[in-house]
Design a protein around this motif. Structure first.
Motif, mmCIF file in Angstrom:
data_model
loop_
_atom_site.group_PDB
_atom_site.id
_atom_site.type_symbol
_atom_site.label_atom_id
_atom_site.label_comp_id
_atom_site.label_asym_id
_atom_site.label_seq_id
_atom_site.Cartn_x
_atom_site.Cartn_y
_atom_site.Cartn_z
ATOM 1 N N ALA A 1 46.919 49.754 31.756
ATOM 2 C CA ALA A 1 47.966 48.766 31.470
ATOM 3 C C ALA A 1 47.985 47.670 32.531
ATOM 4 O O ALA A 1 48.153 46.488 32.214
ATOM 5 C CB ALA A 1 49.324 49.449 31.394
ATOM 6 N N THR B 1 47.286 43.723 31.842
ATOM 7 C CA THR B 1 48.248 42.714 32.287
ATOM 8 C C THR B 1 47.568 41.676 33.165
ATOM 9 O O THR B 1 47.823 40.475 33.039
ATOM 10 C CB THR B 1 49.395 43.385 33.062
ATOM 11 O OG1 THR B 1 50.001 44.361 32.223
ATOM 12 C CG2 THR B 1 50.430 42.376 33.514
ATOM 13 N N LYS B 2 46.684 42.135 34.032
ATOM 14 C CA LYS B 2 45.953 41.226 34.919
ATOM 15 C C LYS B 2 45.076 40.268 34.118
ATOM 16 O O LYS B 2 45.028 39.067 34.392
ATOM 17 C CB LYS B 2 45.102 42.057 35.882
ATOM 18 C CG LYS B 2 44.364 41.278 36.924
ATOM 19 C CD LYS B 2 43.611 42.249 37.832
ATOM 20 C CE LYS B 2 42.729 41.539 38.803
ATOM 21 N NZ LYS B 2 41.960 42.463 39.632
ATOM 22 N N GLN C 1 47.249 37.724 32.304
ATOM 23 C CA GLN C 1 47.725 36.727 33.262
ATOM 24 C C GLN C 1 46.629 35.692 33.544
ATOM 25 O O GLN C 1 46.887 34.492 33.578
ATOM 26 C CB GLN C 1 48.141 37.420 34.569
ATOM 27 C CG GLN C 1 48.553 36.481 35.675
ATOM 28 C CD GLN C 1 49.936 35.912 35.479
ATOM 29 O OE1 GLN C 1 50.752 36.510 34.791
ATOM 30 N NE2 GLN C 1 50.192 34.778 36.060
#
Length: 112
Positions: free
Chosen positions: A49, A53-54, A57
Motif C-alpha cells: 500500500a 501510494t508513493k 504521488q
C-alpha cells in the motif's frame, strides 16, 4: 513558590504510581504461528500500500508539473526545465561508484 513545589511533588507521585502499576503487569504472551503469519501478511500489505501510494504521488506530481509547463508555454513565458534533486537519478536508482571528480574530468574513450 509552595504551589510549584506541591505541583512537582504531585507529578512525581503520579509518575511513581504509574511506574509501579506498569511494573506489576505480566509480560505479553508469545505470539503463535498464526499470529506471526498474520503479522507478516499485514506487514507485506502495508508495504504494498505504501508503494502504491508513493507511485500515485509521483504520477500526480508529474501530471501537475506537465500542466504547469504547458500553461506557462501557452502564456509565452519561459520556464526553466525541471531540476532533478540529489536523491533522484535518471537510471532508476543506479549510482556510479566512481568519484565525481574522476567522472567529470576523465576523457571519454571512443574507438574510430
Amino acid at each position: 513558590m509552595t504551589t510549584t513545589i506541591r505541583g512537582l511533588l504531585g507529578a512525581v507521585l503520579v509518575l511513581v504510581c504509574f511506574g509501579v502499576a506498569v511494573a506489576k503487569l505480566p509480560p505479553a504472551p508469545p505470539l503463535t504461528d498464526a499470529q506471526k503469519a498474520a503479522a507478516e501478511e499485514k506487514k507485506a500489505k502495508d508495504a504494498a500500500a505504501a508503494e502504491a501510494t508513493k507511485q500515485a504521488q509521483a504520477r500526480t506530481e508529474d501530471r501537475v508539473a506537465a500542466r504547469y509547463y504547458a500553461e506557462m508555454r501557452a502564456k509565452g513565458k519561459q520556464v526553466a526545465p525541471p531540476q532533478m534533486g540529489p536523491s533522484a537519478t535518471p537510471s532508476g536508482g543506479a549510482v556510479s561508484s566512481k568519484p565525481e571528480k574522476q567522472m567529470a574530468h576523465s576523457p571519454t574513450e571512443t574507438k574510430r
